[in-house]
Design an enzyme around this catalytic site. Structure first.
Site, PDB file in Angstrom:
ATOM      1  CE1 TYR A 116      44.135 -46.198 -30.911  1.00 49.83           C
ATOM      2  CE2 TYR A 116      42.049 -45.176 -30.311  1.00 49.83           C
ATOM      3  CZ  TYR A 116      42.787 -46.298 -30.617  1.00 49.83           C
ATOM      4  OH  TYR A 116      42.177 -47.533 -30.622  1.00 49.83           O
ATOM      5  CG  ASP A 172      37.977 -50.735 -33.429  1.00 53.20           C
ATOM      6  OD1 ASP A 172      38.434 -50.730 -34.590  1.00 53.20           O
ATOM      7  OD2 ASP A 172      38.650 -50.409 -32.445  1.00 53.20           O
ATOM      8  CB  CYS A 187      44.418 -49.254 -39.057  1.00 52.25           C
ATOM      9  SG  CYS A 187      43.455 -49.391 -37.532  1.00 52.25           S
ATOM     10  CE1 TYR A 203      40.821 -45.793 -34.014  1.00 48.36           C
ATOM     11  CE2 TYR A 203      41.288 -45.892 -36.373  1.00 48.36           C
ATOM     12  CZ  TYR A 203      40.431 -46.123 -35.307  1.00 48.36           C
ATOM     13  OH  TYR A 203      39.195 -46.668 -35.536  1.00 48.36           O
ATOM     14  CD  GLU A 249      41.242 -47.105 -40.580  1.00 48.36           C
ATOM     15  OE1 GLU A 249      40.579 -46.429 -39.765  1.00 48.36           O
ATOM     16  OE2 GLU A 249      41.663 -48.242 -40.325  1.00 48.36           O
TER      17      GLU A 249
END
Length: 224
Positions: free
Chosen positions: A163, A44, A135, A139, A205
């Site tokens: 998140y 990541d 993305c 999240y 993803e």
């Protein structure tokens, strides 16, 4: 139904797949091995480094000072805040700078990054944004989906909290408004491109979780 409502509905299979993926569920219930989480964080960090560069390339294609400022500010935020968070997590995981430097980017990470670079280099800022938006939006939804989870692992609790916080929710609402504005000014042909970029990123993803779950590498299954 807004354009983003359409995007969310048409890509729901990927979102639900992310919610239910064993990697994500393992974070929520605390059963994910720390080794897999460490692998994910290293990949990541590599992804975010290039995400910031895609934002910078997109900024160069902006037509207004306000839009330019947004993309450059986001690139700076990713570089300073997100990556600094990763560094603090790496300290907790006893990951050294040498280990990060020597880690090889996985196929799933490379494919996703190349997709975003393709969108920003071959299209306009709206196309780049469509490839980047899934993305953070995903999240947020994962964070909200599991906000009441009690994994019992501090790293995982912090990940979920990050998140699902209100500031992050506000950021995504801004991005949803931006995407709807881009769509409102787009031709039918451009809308199809935006949807394609968005859908592809949703797929990548989901593959990112699988990549981390299997600790994907460049050795084909047939020769392992």
């Amino acid at each position: 139904m807004t354009f983003c409502d359409e995007l969310r509905k048409e890509t729901d299979i990927y979102w639900e797949g992310s919610f239910q993926h064993p990697f994500v569920k393992g974070i929520a219930d605390g059963t994910l091995s720390i080794d897999k989480f460490k692998y994910y964080m290293i990949q990541d960090a590599f992804y975010l480094k290039h995400y910031a560069k895609v934002l910078a390339f997109a900024a160069a294609k902006c037509e207004t000072p306000e839009e330019f400022a947004y993309y450059t500010d986001m690139a700076k935020f990713i570089t300073e805040a997100e990556l600094e968070l990763h560094h603090s997590v790496f300290l907790e995981l006893n990951v050294t700078p040498e280990e990060i430097e020597q880690s090889e980017p996985a196929p799933g990470a490379i494919n996703y990054i190349n997709h975003m670079y393709s969108a920003v280099h071959n299209g306009d800022v709206a196309e780049a944004f469509a490839a980047m938006m899934p993305c953070p939006w995903l999240y947020l939804e994962i964070g909200l989906y599991y906000k009441d989870a009690k994994p019992g692992v501090k790293l995982y609790e912090d990940w979920i909290a990050m998140y699902s916080n209100e500031d992050f929710q506000a950021t995504i609402q801004t991005q949803i408004s931006m995407m709807n504005a881009y769509a409102a000014a787009a031709s039918p042909e451009k809308l199809a491109i935006l949807k394609s970029h968005f859908k592809n990123s949703c797929y990548y993803e989901l593959q990112f979780w699988e990549m981390a779950w299997t600790k994907e590498n460049w050795v084909p299954e047939t020769v392992r």
